[in-house]
Design a protein around this motif. Structure first.
Motif, PDB file in Angstrom:
ATOM      1  N   SER A 205      18.093  -8.737 -14.070  1.00 25.14           N
ATOM      2  CA  SER A 205      17.389  -9.380 -12.958  1.00 25.14           C
ATOM      3  C   SER A 205      16.372 -10.354 -13.521  1.00 25.14           C
ATOM      4  N   GLY A 206      16.187 -11.461 -12.830  1.00 26.77           N
ATOM      5  CA  GLY A 206      15.154 -12.417 -13.203  1.00 26.77           C
ATOM      6  C   GLY A 206      14.675 -13.142 -11.967  1.00 26.77           C
ATOM      7  N   GLN A 207      13.426 -12.918 -11.571  1.00 23.86           N
ATOM      8  CA  GLN A 207      12.925 -13.542 -10.363  1.00 23.86           C
ATOM      9  C   GLN A 207      11.399 -13.512 -10.318  1.00 23.86           C
ATOM     10  N   LEU A 208      10.850 -14.301  -9.404  1.00 22.25           N
ATOM     11  CA  LEU A 208       9.408 -14.298  -9.193  1.00 22.25           C
ATOM     12  C   LEU A 208       9.011 -13.099  -8.354  1.00 22.25           C
ATOM     13  N   THR A 209       7.856 -12.529  -8.636  1.00 27.32           N
ATOM     14  CA  THR A 209       7.362 -11.393  -7.878  1.00 27.32           C
ATOM     15  C   THR A 209       5.836 -11.419  -7.912  1.00 27.32           C
ATOM     16  N   MET A 210       5.224 -10.483  -7.225  1.00 27.38           N
ATOM     17  CA  MET A 210       3.769 -10.340  -7.238  1.00 27.38           C
ATOM     18  C   MET A 210       3.435  -9.043  -7.958  1.00 27.38           C
ATOM     19  N   LEU A 211       2.786  -9.158  -9.100  1.00 26.07           N
ATOM     20  CA  LEU A 211       2.434  -7.976  -9.877  1.00 26.07           C
ATOM     21  C   LEU A 211       0.976  -7.598  -9.634  1.00 26.07           C
ATOM     22  N   PRO A 212       0.696  -6.307  -9.472  1.00 28.93           N
ATOM     23  CA  PRO A 212      -0.696  -5.874  -9.271  1.00 28.93           C
ATOM     24  C   PRO A 212      -1.480  -5.893 -10.570  1.00 28.93           C
ATOM     25  N   SER A 213      -2.741  -6.251 -10.484  1.00 30.56           N
ATOM     26  CA  SER A 213      -3.602  -6.263 -11.671  1.00 30.56           C
ATOM     27  C   SER A 213      -4.022  -4.853 -12.052  1.00 30.56           C
ATOM     28  N   ASN A 214      -3.979  -3.933 -11.108  1.00 26.93           N
ATOM     29  CA  ASN A 214      -4.247  -2.521 -11.391  1.00 26.93           C
ATOM     30  C   ASN A 214      -3.404  -1.686 -10.456  1.00 26.93           C
ATOM     31  N   THR A 215      -3.176  -0.448 -10.814  1.00 29.32           N
ATOM     32  CA  THR A 215      -2.344   0.417  -9.982  1.00 29.32           C
ATOM     33  C   THR A 215      -3.123   1.634  -9.513  1.00 29.32           C
ATOM     34  N   VAL A 216      -2.621   2.213  -8.427  1.00 27.94           N
ATOM     35  CA  VAL A 216      -3.211   3.419  -7.850  1.00 27.94           C
ATOM     36  C   VAL A 216      -2.132   4.499  -7.836  1.00 27.94           C
ATOM     37  N   ALA A 217      -2.392   5.616  -8.482  1.00 28.19           N
ATOM     38  CA  ALA A 217      -1.414   6.702  -8.521  1.00 28.19           C
ATOM     39  C   ALA A 217      -1.346   7.398  -7.165  1.00 28.19           C
ATOM     40  N   VAL A 218      -0.135   7.596  -6.676  1.00 28.73           N
ATOM     41  CA  VAL A 218       0.065   8.337  -5.425  1.00 28.73           C
ATOM     42  C   VAL A 218       1.093   9.434  -5.671  1.00 28.73           C
ATOM     43  N   SER A 219       0.981  10.508  -4.931  1.00 28.08           N
ATOM     44  CA  SER A 219       1.924  11.603  -5.070  1.00 28.08           C
ATOM     45  C   SER A 219       1.934  12.404  -3.777  1.00 28.08           C
ATOM     46  N   GLY A 220       2.842  13.360  -3.697  1.00 25.37           N
ATOM     47  CA  GLY A 220       2.899  14.252  -2.552  1.00 25.37           C
ATOM     48  C   GLY A 220       3.015  13.548  -1.219  1.00 25.37           C
ATOM     49  N   GLU A 221       2.207  13.982  -0.255  1.00 27.47           N
ATOM     50  CA  GLU A 221       2.280  13.452   1.103  1.00 27.47           C
ATOM     51  C   GLU A 221       1.927  11.973   1.151  1.00 27.47           C
ATOM     52  N   ASP A 222       0.953  11.537   0.367  1.00 30.88           N
ATOM     53  CA  ASP A 222       0.596  10.117   0.346  1.00 30.88           C
ATOM     54  C   ASP A 222       1.779   9.268  -0.104  1.00 30.88           C
ATOM     55  N   ALA A 223       2.499   9.730  -1.119  1.00 26.06           N
ATOM     56  CA  ALA A 223       3.650   8.981  -1.624  1.00 26.06           C
ATOM     57  C   ALA A 223       4.742   8.892  -0.568  1.00 26.06           C
ATOM     58  N   ARG A 224       4.994   9.987   0.130  1.00 26.45           N
ATOM     59  CA  ARG A 224       6.040   9.981   1.157  1.00 26.45           C
ATOM     60  C   ARG A 224       5.653   9.073   2.324  1.00 26.45           C
ATOM     61  N   LYS A 225       4.398   9.132   2.744  1.00 27.06           N
ATOM     62  CA  LYS A 225       3.948   8.279   3.845  1.00 27.06           C
ATOM     63  C   LYS A 225       3.992   6.802   3.464  1.00 27.06           C
ATOM     64  N   LEU A 226       3.614   6.505   2.233  1.00 27.96           N
ATOM     65  CA  LEU A 226       3.616   5.115   1.781  1.00 27.96           C
ATOM     66  C   LEU A 226       5.041   4.586   1.720  1.00 27.96           C
ATOM     67  N   GLU A 227       5.960   5.382   1.220  1.00 33.70           N
ATOM     68  CA  GLU A 227       7.350   4.939   1.145  1.00 33.70           C
ATOM     69  C   GLU A 227       7.887   4.650   2.545  1.00 33.70           C
ATOM     70  N   THR A 228       7.564   5.501   3.509  1.00 29.69           N
ATOM     71  CA  THR A 228       8.010   5.279   4.884  1.00 29.69           C
ATOM     72  C   THR A 228       7.397   4.005   5.459  1.00 29.69           C
ATOM     73  N   LEU A 229       6.108   3.799   5.224  1.00 26.62           N
ATOM     74  CA  LEU A 229       5.423   2.601   5.707  1.00 26.62           C
ATOM     75  C   LEU A 229       6.086   1.342   5.144  1.00 26.62           C
ATOM     76  N   VAL A 230       6.339   1.338   3.846  1.00 22.38           N
ATOM     77  CA  VAL A 230       6.939   0.163   3.216  1.00 22.38           C
ATOM     78  C   VAL A 230       8.354  -0.064   3.736  1.00 22.38           C
ATOM     79  N   GLU A 231       9.110   1.009   3.922  1.00 20.50           N
ATOM     80  CA  GLU A 231      10.476   0.868   4.423  1.00 20.50           C
ATOM     81  C   GLU A 231      10.493   0.243   5.817  1.00 20.50           C
ATOM     82  N   TYR A 232       9.576   0.665   6.677  1.00 23.90           N
ATOM     83  CA  TYR A 232       9.528   0.102   8.030  1.00 23.90           C
ATOM     84  C   TYR A 232       9.097  -1.360   7.991  1.00 23.90           C
TER      85      TYR A 232
END
Length: 242
Positions: free
Chosen positions: A195-222
C-alpha cells in the motif's frame, strides 16, 4: 479507521464483506471524480489530487476498470454534475481519543448533521474546527512485506522520514511530496508495495482497551458508513490482543 498501525486497516478493508466493500469502492469513485473536476484534468501526471485518489483506490483493491470508468465519466461530465467539496470535521471519542474526519459533500448541512448525530448516539462528541486537527499531520505511508536493510536504505535515500519495522514488514512514512519518489524507488528495486497513500498520522497516541476500545470501534464504523465521509482517523492505539 486509522490508528497507530496501517497494517490493521489494510487487512480490515481487504476482508470487508461485499456490502462494505461496495461502499468503500463508491467512496473512492467519488474521490476520483472530485479530483478530476477540481484539478481540471483526467491525467494523473498533471493532477496530483487525482494521482493520490487513484493510489488510495488501488490500495483498497478497487478494480482498474472502475477507476478508468470513473475518470472518463468525470471528464465528460458537464453542467449539473455533482460538485463535491472537501470538508473536515473533528471530535472526541471514548477514552479521550481524538477523531479527524475527511469528507466529500455536495450538501454541507446534511453532512455535518449526519456526523453530529453519530457522535451523539455513539458515545462521542463533535468538536470545533481546530480542536484536534493539530494532533494530526498529513504524511505518505508505504507498506511493504520486507524488512531488509537494503529496502530501508532505498527508502531513506529517496526521502523517507521514519521507518517502523514489525513482523508484517516495513511501515514507511514520508512527507506528502516524497511519497511517490520513495514508492517508485522501492518498486524499481523489485520490492512489492502492499500500500502507498497519503494519510493523517497522529503526533501522539492514546491507549484504549476494553469497553472504550469497543465503543470507539463502533463509533468509527458508523462514521465510516456515512456516504459523505471519506476517511476517519484516530489517535487511538489498541493493545495487540484487542
Amino acid at each position: 479507521m486509522a490508528g497507530h498501525s496501517k497494517w490493521s486497516q489494510i487487512k480490515r478493508k481487504k476482508g470487508a464483506n461485499d456490502k462494505k466493500r461496495s461502499a468503500i469502492y463508491s467512496k473512492h469513485i467519488r474521490a476520483i471524480q472530485a479530483a478530476v473536476r477540481s484539478g481540471g484534468s483526467g491525467d494523473p501526471a498533471g493532477n496530483l489530487s487525482l494521482k493520490n485518489a487513484i493510489a488510495a483506490a488501488k490500495a483498497d483493491t478497487v478494480p482498474v476498470d472502475n477507476i478508468e470508468n470513473a475518470i472518463k465519466r468525470a471528464v465528460g461530465a458537464g453542467e449539473g454534475a455533482a460538485d463535491y467539496k472537501e470538508q473536515t470535521y473533528e471530535g472526541y471519542g471514548p477514552g479521550g481519543t481524538a477523531i479527524f474526519i475527511e469528507a466529500l459533500t455536495d450538501n454541507v448541512n446534511r453532512t455535518v448533521a449526519d456526523i453530529r448525530a453519530v457522535f451523539n448516539k455513539r458515545g462521542g462528541s463533535m468538536g470545533n474546527s481546530g480542536s484536534v486537527a493539530w494532533q494530526f499531520e498529513k504524511k505518505g505511508v508505504i507498506l511493504i512485506r520486507e524488512t531488509s536493510e537494503a529496502a530501508q536504505e532505498i527508502a531513506i535515500e529517496n526521502g523517507a522520514e521514519d521507518i517502523q519495522e514489525s513482523e508484517e514488514g516495513l511501515e514507511i512514512s514520508t512527507g506528502p511530496a516524497d511519497l511517490y519518489a520513495v514508492q517508485e524507488a522501492l518498486q524499481a528495486a523489485g520490492y512489492a508495495v502492499e500500500s502507498g497513500q497519503l494519510t493523517m498520522l497522529p503526533s501522539n497516541t492514546v491507549a484504549v482497551s476494553g469497553e472504550d476500545a469497543r465503543k470507539l470501534e463502533t463509533l468509527v464504523e458508523y462514521l465510516e458508513e456515512l456516504d459523505d465521509v471519506q476517511n476517519v482517523y484516530t489517535n487511538a492505539e489498541w493493545p495487540a490482543e484487542e
